[in-house]
Write a protein that holds these residues in place. Sequence first.
Motif, PDB file in Angstrom:
ATOM      1  N   ARG A 134      10.243  49.248  37.366  1.00  0.00           N
ATOM      2  CA  ARG A 134      10.476  47.845  37.766  1.00  0.00           C
ATOM      3  C   ARG A 134      11.832  47.736  38.472  1.00  0.00           C
ATOM      4  N   PHE A 163       1.896  46.238  35.945  1.00  0.00           N
ATOM      5  CA  PHE A 163       2.814  46.778  36.962  1.00  0.00           C
ATOM      6  C   PHE A 163       2.089  46.959  38.302  1.00  0.00           C
ATOM      7  N   GLU A 165      -0.342  45.225  39.427  1.00  0.00           N
ATOM      8  CA  GLU A 165      -0.470  43.877  40.016  1.00  0.00           C
ATOM      9  C   GLU A 165       0.856  43.437  40.636  1.00  0.00           C
ATOM     10  N   GLU A 166       1.963  43.769  39.978  1.00  0.00           N
ATOM     11  CA  GLU A 166       3.283  43.407  40.532  1.00  0.00           C
ATOM     12  C   GLU A 166       3.493  44.107  41.879  1.00  0.00           C
ATOM     13  N   CYS A 167       3.045  45.355  41.962  1.00  0.00           N
ATOM     14  CA  CYS A 167       3.167  46.085  43.232  1.00  0.00           C
ATOM     15  C   CYS A 167       2.307  45.424  44.307  1.00  0.00           C
TER      16      CYS A 167
END
Length: 204
Positions: A134, A163, A165-167
Motif C-alpha cells: 500500500r 488490494f 480492487e485498490e489497484c
Amino acid sequence: MRKEQDFYFHKAKKENYPARSVYKLEEAQNKHKFLKRKQRVLDLGCHPGSWSLYAAKIIGEGGAVVGVDIQFTEIPTPKDHAEIHWLCHDVYADELIADLRKQWPGFHVLISDMAPSTTGSRFADHQQSLRLVRRALEIAGLLLHENGSFYCKVFQGEDFPVFVEECKAHFAEVKVIKPQSSRVESREVFVLGTGFKRQRRQAA
Ligand SMILES: C[S@@+](CC[C@H](N)C(=O)[O-])C[C@H]1O[C@@H](n2cnc3c(N)ncnc32)[C@H](O)[C@@H]1O
C-alpha cells in the motif's frame, strides 16, 4: 536444496545476479513488456540488487534506475545498462518523496519486491506485506507518470482481493501473476498494473 530452487539459484549465479528473485521480474517482463528503453524506473526493496540490474539492462543507456532499500546496496552499473542510483532509505521515511523529486521528475515504472521480516504467522505476514504494497501504491500515486506501470509482490491472505480492487482504481488494467520461479508453496504473488490514471496532483 530442491530441484527448482537449485535451478534458479545456479542460473542467477551464472548470469551474475545476486538473487534468484530476478526471474520473478524477468518472467513478467517477457510476457507483458512493461519495461521499455530509456525509461526511469523506481525499484522499492532493491537489495541485494537483482531487479535493479535486470531493469537497467532492459531499459539500457539513456534510462535510469533508482533502487531504494533499508539495506545498503552498492553494485557498479554494468556497461550498456541504464545508470543505477542506490538509495539507503526506509520507504516510510517522510523525506523520501521530497528526496526523489529533487533529483527525478517522476518515473515510468515502479517495481516493488519489498517483503517484511516473516514472523511465522500467516496473518501477521500478510498484513505487513499489505502495508508495504500500500505504501508502494501510495508512492506510485505521487511519482508515476500518466500511463505508467506498477509491478509489486504481495503475500496473499484474506485482504488481498481488497488490494487488487485498490489497484484497479489507479490502473487501466490489473493482472495477478504467479511466476514459475516463485515456489508453489509460497504465498507470494505479483500484481501488475498498467495504464496508470493520474487522478490529481497529490502532495507528499
Ligand atoms: C526479497 S528482497 C528484494 C530482492 C530484490 N528484488 C532483488 O532481486 O535483489 C526484499 C527487500 O525489501 C526490503 N524492505 C523491507 N521493508 C522495507 C522498507 N520499509 N523500506 C525499504 N526496503 C524495505 C528488505 O530490506 C529486502 O532487501
